[in-house]
Design a protein around this motif. Structure first.
Motif, PDB file in Angstrom:
ATOM      1  N   CYS A 153       0.844  -1.200   0.000  1.00 54.08           N
ATOM      2  CA  CYS A 153       0.000   0.000   0.000  1.00 54.08           C
ATOM      3  C   CYS A 153       0.874   1.242   0.000  1.00 54.08           C
ATOM      4  O   CYS A 153       1.875   1.313   0.719  1.00 54.08           O
ATOM      5  N   CYS A 154       0.516   2.228  -0.829  1.00 51.59           N
ATOM      6  CA  CYS A 154       1.197   3.519  -0.860  1.00 51.59           C
ATOM      7  C   CYS A 154       0.154   4.626  -0.734  1.00 51.59           C
ATOM      8  O   CYS A 154      -0.896   4.546  -1.368  1.00 51.59           O
ATOM      9  N   ILE A 155       0.461   5.634   0.061  1.00 51.77           N
ATOM     10  CA  ILE A 155      -0.412   6.798   0.180  1.00 51.77           C
ATOM     11  C   ILE A 155       0.363   8.005  -0.346  1.00 51.77           C
ATOM     12  O   ILE A 155       1.375   8.406   0.234  1.00 51.77           O
ATOM     13  N   CYS A 156      -0.101   8.557  -1.469  1.00 52.55           N
ATOM     14  CA  CYS A 156       0.637   9.596  -2.187  1.00 52.55           C
ATOM     15  C   CYS A 156      -0.119  10.922  -2.177  1.00 52.55           C
ATOM     16  O   CYS A 156      -1.319  10.949  -2.493  1.00 52.55           O
ATOM     17  N   PRO A 157       0.534  12.020  -1.848  1.00 48.17           N
ATOM     18  CA  PRO A 157      -0.116  13.330  -1.936  1.00 48.17           C
ATOM     19  C   PRO A 157      -0.423  13.678  -3.389  1.00 48.17           C
ATOM     20  O   PRO A 157       0.309  13.287  -4.301  1.00 48.17           O
ATOM     21  N   VAL A 158      -1.508  14.385  -3.599  1.00 46.60           N
ATOM     22  CA  VAL A 158      -1.885  14.850  -4.942  1.00 46.60           C
ATOM     23  C   VAL A 158      -2.001  16.372  -4.877  1.00 46.60           C
ATOM     24  O   VAL A 158      -2.872  16.905  -4.194  1.00 46.60           O
ATOM     25  N   ASP A 159      -1.096  17.063  -5.578  1.00 48.90           N
ATOM     26  CA  ASP A 159      -1.029  18.525  -5.502  1.00 48.90           C
ATOM     27  C   ASP A 159      -1.124  19.147  -6.890  1.00 48.90           C
ATOM     28  O   ASP A 159      -0.786  18.516  -7.900  1.00 48.90           O
ATOM     29  N   LEU A 160      -1.550  20.412  -6.927  1.00 50.81           N
ATOM     30  CA  LEU A 160      -1.585  21.154  -8.183  1.00 50.81           C
ATOM     31  C   LEU A 160      -0.173  21.410  -8.687  1.00 50.81           C
ATOM     32  O   LEU A 160       0.730  21.748  -7.904  1.00 50.81           O
ATOM     33  N   SER A 161       0.028  21.239  -9.985  1.00 52.12           N
ATOM     34  CA  SER A 161       1.327  21.555 -10.567  1.00 52.12           C
ATOM     35  C   SER A 161       1.581  23.060 -10.457  1.00 52.12           C
ATOM     36  O   SER A 161       0.651  23.858 -10.329  1.00 52.12           O
ATOM     37  N   LYS A 162       2.840  23.456 -10.520  1.00 51.64           N
ATOM     38  CA  LYS A 162       3.196  24.862 -10.359  1.00 51.64           C
ATOM     39  C   LYS A 162       2.793  25.673 -11.594  1.00 51.64           C
ATOM     40  O   LYS A 162       2.831  25.178 -12.720  1.00 51.64           O
ATOM     41  N   PRO A 163       2.392  26.930 -11.375  1.00 47.13           N
ATOM     42  CA  PRO A 163       2.062  27.782 -12.526  1.00 47.13           C
ATOM     43  C   PRO A 163       3.322  28.130 -13.313  1.00 47.13           C
ATOM     44  O   PRO A 163       4.435  28.096 -12.783  1.00 47.13           O
ATOM     45  N   GLY A 164       3.139  28.458 -14.591  1.00 49.39           N
ATOM     46  CA  GLY A 164       4.290  28.827 -15.414  1.00 49.39           C
ATOM     47  C   GLY A 164       3.898  28.975 -16.861  1.00 49.39           C
ATOM     48  O   GLY A 164       2.731  28.831 -17.245  1.00 49.39           O
ATOM     49  N   LEU A 165       4.883  29.283 -17.694  1.00 45.15           N
ATOM     50  CA  LEU A 165       4.672  29.402 -19.126  1.00 45.15           C
ATOM     51  C   LEU A 165       5.031  28.098 -19.821  1.00 45.15           C
ATOM     52  O   LEU A 165       5.956  27.405 -19.404  1.00 45.15           O
ATOM     53  N   SER A 166       4.304  27.781 -20.899  1.00 44.89           N
ATOM     54  CA  SER A 166       4.622  26.599 -21.684  1.00 44.89           C
ATOM     55  C   SER A 166       4.558  26.958 -23.160  1.00 44.89           C
ATOM     56  O   SER A 166       3.892  27.941 -23.553  1.00 44.89           O
ATOM     57  N   GLN A 171       0.330  26.314 -32.038  1.00 40.21           N
ATOM     58  CA  GLN A 171       0.132  27.742 -32.266  1.00 40.21           C
ATOM     59  C   GLN A 171       1.446  28.520 -32.328  1.00 40.21           C
ATOM     60  O   GLN A 171       1.463  29.729 -32.556  1.00 40.21           O
ATOM     61  N   ASN A 172       2.560  27.799 -32.084  1.00 41.33           N
ATOM     62  CA  ASN A 172       3.889  28.410 -32.123  1.00 41.33           C
ATOM     63  C   ASN A 172       3.963  29.652 -31.230  1.00 41.33           C
ATOM     64  O   ASN A 172       4.407  30.734 -31.624  1.00 41.33           O
ATOM     65  N   SER A 173       3.495  29.466 -29.975  1.00 44.93           N
ATOM     66  CA  SER A 173       3.475  30.594 -29.040  1.00 44.93           C
ATOM     67  C   SER A 173       3.630  30.092 -27.609  1.00 44.93           C
ATOM     68  O   SER A 173       3.424  28.914 -27.322  1.00 44.93           O
ATOM     69  N   PHE A 174       4.009  31.020 -26.745  1.00 46.17           N
ATOM     70  CA  PHE A 174       4.109  30.709 -25.328  1.00 46.17           C
ATOM     71  C   PHE A 174       2.823  31.122 -24.635  1.00 46.17           C
ATOM     72  O   PHE A 174       2.298  32.220 -24.873  1.00 46.17           O
TER      73      PHE A 174
END
Length: 373
Positions: A153-166, A171-174
């Protein structure tokens, strides 16, 4: 379980060694609500998913025995009908095919696991065909002594990924990156039954905690029903307290240095043993005797040990000293010494005042600058 046995099970979490029959999961939100559940035949998962699960499973068997990984034994009453061990045995024997048992298992974790965020409960069942061993320890792939059936058994935290640009390739854009919920490495986990002496031991389990100084006592008590072990940090504090209480006014630098040196020597002699060095009450007392502590100071040792740690407590030597470090600390100064050269420091009384005297053979540097002594 010892390091070798843990490594043998971890080796099953690879594409070539995998025999995991089933994986189940339940996602819990911050309000302790079940958001979703899943049940899968593990070998039917996409290969990319399998690799992610392998990483999580291996992590739940990683760390140091006596710190992150703790062997726990079940009291006899937990093995009776309705007991915690009996429940886990039912769950193992069901091969995770009994939905009622799974729901009960998830409910027990939700009730006993104190966590403020979202988390994922992962549970696998595996049957490991244990290869036999020759007299010189070599594995015989075509000869099996036993099939080891277990759950992990594993208990894993589930968190929001960090904000940022991708970068959006189409669309060839950030753009602002879309945040999603990411499953992290396990906070807690356990392997049942334990794989002791390369065989199933239904009377014990191996417990994992990411934080060696916070084992989540309520989780161990309520879900597993096992006696609470001493956390790694608490073992160190307890040992220090026992030394101070036992020696009293005789707790001087030379005595503590001798205890440290003798303990280092014991660990060095034990380094090739399969199990880590563990000290019980009688071994700690013997260590003090061998370090020159007088009998008059040892009269109350048993009482001090029982009050601080408990009569049957076991203290891992690796939790109480660092064999690669020796530190002397005052309110204003910290001195770090090579553990093999503790002889370079001694205490002296000069003009009625206590001093630490350091031999400076070989030169001195101050902030990287070589100075003339």
């Amino acid at each position: 379980m010892i390091k070798k046995e843990i490594s043998e099970i971890k080796r099953q979490f690879t594409p070539s060694g995998c025999s995991i029959s089933r994986i189940c999961g339940c996602y819990i939100d911050g309000e302790k609500n079940k958001k979703t559940e899943f049940k899968e035949a593990f070998l039917s998962l996409p290969e990319e998913d399998m690799f992610k699960y392998f990483e999580i499973l291996r992590k739940s068997l990683s760390g140091t025995v006596g710190k992150n990984l703790v062997n726990l034994d079940f009291p006899l009453d937990t093995e009776k009908e309705g007991g915690t061990q009996e429940f886990l045995l039912q769950l193992r024997n069901s091969r995770l095919q009994n939905d009622e048992l799974l729901e009960s298992f998830y409910d027990r974790i939700i009730e006993s696991f104190e966590y403020t965020g979202n988390y994922l409960i992962l549970l696998i069942h595996d049957t490991y065909d244990i290869p036999g061993r020759t007299s010189d320890g070599l594995a015989m792939e075509d000869a099996s002594d036993e099939v080891y059936s277990y759950i992990l058994c594993c208990i894993c935290p589930v968190d929001l990924s960090k904000p940022g640009l991708s970068y959006n390739e189409l669309q060839n854009s950030f753009q602002n990156r879309t945040r999603d919920w990411v499953v992290g490495m396990p906070e807690l986990g356990f392997l049942f039954p334990a794989f002791n002496d390369r065989s199933a031991d239904i009377h014990s389990l191996l417990y994992y905690s990411k934080n060696a100084n916070d084992l989540h006592d309520s989780f161990i008590e309520q879900l597993l029903g096992c006696p609470l072990p001493l956390a790694a940090g608490f073992q160190k504090e307890t040992f220090q307290s026992i030394i101070e209480e036992t020696l009293g006014d005789s707790c001087n630098y030379e005595t503590v240095k001798t205890i440290h040196d003798n303990l280092n020597e014991m660990m060095e002699e034990h380094k090739d043993a399969p199990e880590p060095l563990v000290l019980d009450k009688y071994q700690v007392k013997s260590l003090l005797e061998n370090s020159g502590v007088k009998e008059e100071h040892l009269q109350d040792f048993d009482k001090n040990f029982d009050e601080a740690a408990g009569e049957k407590a076991a203290i891992f030597a690796g939790n109480i000293i660092n064999p690669r470090a020796f530190e002397v600390k005052t309110p204003d100064v910290i001195i770090k010494v090579n553990p093999e050269r503790t002889d370079l420091i001694e205490t002296r009384e000069i003009d009625g005042r206590q001093y630490l005297v350091i031999a400076v053979d070989g030169g001195v540097e101050v902030n990287g600058i070589i100075v003339n002594t």
